[in-house]
Design a protein around this motif. Structure first.
Motif, PDB file in Angstrom:
ATOM      1  N   ILE A 255      10.757 -14.697 -25.380  1.00  0.00           N
ATOM      2  CA  ILE A 255      11.626 -15.736 -25.957  1.00  0.00           C
ATOM      3  C   ILE A 255      12.070 -16.752 -24.895  1.00  0.00           C
ATOM      4  O   ILE A 255      11.791 -17.944 -25.040  1.00  0.00           O
ATOM      5  N   PRO A 256      12.709 -16.290 -23.796  1.00  0.00           N
ATOM      6  CA  PRO A 256      13.053 -17.309 -22.787  1.00  0.00           C
ATOM      7  C   PRO A 256      11.825 -17.941 -22.138  1.00  0.00           C
ATOM      8  O   PRO A 256      11.884 -19.102 -21.722  1.00  0.00           O
ATOM      9  N   VAL A 257      10.717 -17.209 -22.052  1.00  0.00           N
ATOM     10  CA  VAL A 257       9.510 -17.806 -21.465  1.00  0.00           C
ATOM     11  C   VAL A 257       9.020 -18.960 -22.346  1.00  0.00           C
ATOM     12  O   VAL A 257       8.765 -20.067 -21.876  1.00  0.00           O
ATOM     13  N   VAL A 258       8.933 -18.700 -23.647  1.00  0.00           N
ATOM     14  CA  VAL A 258       8.479 -19.756 -24.571  1.00  0.00           C
ATOM     15  C   VAL A 258       9.445 -20.939 -24.550  1.00  0.00           C
ATOM     16  O   VAL A 258       9.028 -22.092 -24.596  1.00  0.00           O
ATOM     17  N   LYS A 259      10.733 -20.638 -24.455  1.00  0.00           N
ATOM     18  CA  LYS A 259      11.732 -21.728 -24.425  1.00  0.00           C
ATOM     19  C   LYS A 259      11.496 -22.672 -23.243  1.00  0.00           C
ATOM     20  O   LYS A 259      11.772 -23.859 -23.327  1.00  0.00           O
ATOM     21  N   ALA A 289      20.608 -12.803 -28.346  1.00  0.00           N
ATOM     22  CA  ALA A 289      21.184 -12.907 -27.001  1.00  0.00           C
ATOM     23  C   ALA A 289      20.220 -13.598 -26.043  1.00  0.00           C
ATOM     24  O   ALA A 289      20.635 -14.293 -25.119  1.00  0.00           O
ATOM     25  N   ALA A 290      18.911 -13.423 -26.267  1.00  0.00           N
ATOM     26  CA  ALA A 290      17.906 -13.999 -25.368  1.00  0.00           C
ATOM     27  C   ALA A 290      17.605 -15.462 -25.678  1.00  0.00           C
ATOM     28  O   ALA A 290      16.796 -16.079 -25.001  1.00  0.00           O
ATOM     29  N   GLY A 291      18.241 -16.000 -26.714  1.00  0.00           N
ATOM     30  CA  GLY A 291      18.032 -17.423 -27.016  1.00  0.00           C
ATOM     31  C   GLY A 291      17.110 -17.694 -28.188  1.00  0.00           C
ATOM     32  O   GLY A 291      16.721 -18.843 -28.405  1.00  0.00           O
ATOM     33  N   GLY A 292      16.768 -16.652 -28.947  1.00  0.00           N
ATOM     34  CA  GLY A 292      15.912 -16.847 -30.124  1.00  0.00           C
ATOM     35  C   GLY A 292      16.606 -17.730 -31.154  1.00  0.00           C
ATOM     36  O   GLY A 292      17.841 -17.749 -31.244  1.00  0.00           O
TER      37      GLY A 292
END
Ligand code: PEP
Ligand code: MN
Length: 337
Positions: A255-259, A289-292
């Motif tokens: 999730i944070p990688v894709v963001k 929590a991870a930004g999804g």
């Protein structure tokens, strides 16, 4: 090739850059942001001088993109993409929950599901009418009849519909009933399907393949974007690893990688990601929590009798409890439910 226009660049200046890109055989994709217009050139000649663009009137900067995907890359739309469908925005401040049974089974089951989903505050009901089952002997779905039931139940409860399309011949049928078209994990690299989805206007939820890298996921999204459909939502649904305790390994770090790598919204599916209902809530909390940007969740009025994926389907009370937790958790990461 990316050309970022200056703030306040005129339409004439933008058109001039587009014309030069076209002269060099680029396929031009325009992103008109609040501050900057960004022009993405795909294909085109390789042996041109970047400075030709850098010195053009109204140009802020020009870059040769080395990343294998271009339209899906964050630099194409630095501000991020918000996919808007029927009053719901995916990729904005609100966490979007899409929930419902794995499969549409019967009028009663889907009506009860819609009621559960709507009363919890979720906005989209899910349910597969065409099911990609590992075994050809397993329940294969209810087809168009299922789509009709899903649409009618959603309309009664003011919900949007997401449902899976398994191949390109099914697009017109599924699009006639669903607001968002789901591409399942097994079809992430069905390039004929992806290309066709790029040529139609409905938003697409693209699930990560069982053994796909993040780069492969973004390249699959690129197939849809190059057709002109920028309404793509990515979905992390777990990947296959050596771990056998859970059905898949929920790769929260995607999730944070894709963001960072992409402007596209990404949601998480902890139901398929874990395969066990007792692990769904903790992983759903982790996604947010991870930004999804949202969740895809399986919930069933009677999970023990579900025709598919019962073990990972939440009981209605568990789903309500999780939605209550989301209401508390979302503000901690600057979001709302
Ligand atoms: C589903 O959403 O029910 C489904 C089949 O998911 P996946 O493609 O991720 O296995
Ligand atoms: Mn399922």
């Amino acid at each position: 090739m990316l050309v970022v226009m200056q703030q306040g660049a005129t339409e004439e200046q933008i058109q001039h850059v587009i014309d030069r890109l076209v002269d060099l055989d680029f396929d031009v994709h325009r992103s008109t942001g609040v501050i900057h217009t960004v022009l993405g050139g795909v294909g085109g000649k390789h042996d041109f001088d970047l400075a030709v663009f850098e010195v053009m009137a109204g140009v802020k900067e020009a870059h040769r993109i080395v990343s294998p995907y271009k339209l899906a890359s964050r630099s194409f739309r630095p501000e991020g993409t918000i996919v808007r469908v029927g009053g719901v925005a995916i990729g904005g401040d609100r966490i979007v929950v899409m929930a419902g049974p794995c499969s549409v089974e019967s009028p009663d089951q889907i009506e009860q599901s819609a009621e559960i989903v709507a009363r919890s505050g979720a906005k989209v009901i899910r349910g597969g009418a065409f099911k990609p089952r590992t075994s050809p002997y397993a329940f294969q779905g209810t087809g168009e009849e299922g789509l009709k039931l899903l649409r009618a139940a959603a309309d009664r409860h003011g919900l949007l519909v997401i449902s899976e399309v398994m191949d390109q011949t099914q697009i017109p049928l599924v699009a006639a009933y669903a607001d968002i078209l789901q591409v399942g994990a097994r079809n992430m690299q069905n390039f004929t399907l992806l290309r066709e989805l790029g040529r139609q206007p409905k938003p697409v939820l693209l699930k990560r393949g069982i053994a796909a890298t993040i780069e492969e996921l973004l390249l699959s999204a690129e197939y849809i974007l190059t057709g002109g459909n920028y309404n793509v939502i990515l979905c992390e649904r777990g990947i296959r690893t050596f771990e056998t305790y859970t059905r898949n390994t929920m790769d929260i770090s995607a999730i944070p990688v894709v963001k960072t790598l992409s402007h596209l919204p990404i949601i998480g599916d902890p139901s398929h990601g874990t395969g066990r209902r007792d692990k769904v809530a903790p992983m759903a909390r982790a996604v947010v929590a991870a930004g999804g940007d949202g969740l895809l969740l399986e919930v069933h009025p009677d999970p023990e009798r579900a025709l598919s994926d019962g073990a990972q389907s939440l009981f209605p009370e568990q789903f309500d409890e999780l939605m209550g937790q989301m209401r508390l958790l979302a503000p901690a990461v600057g979001r709302t439910l």
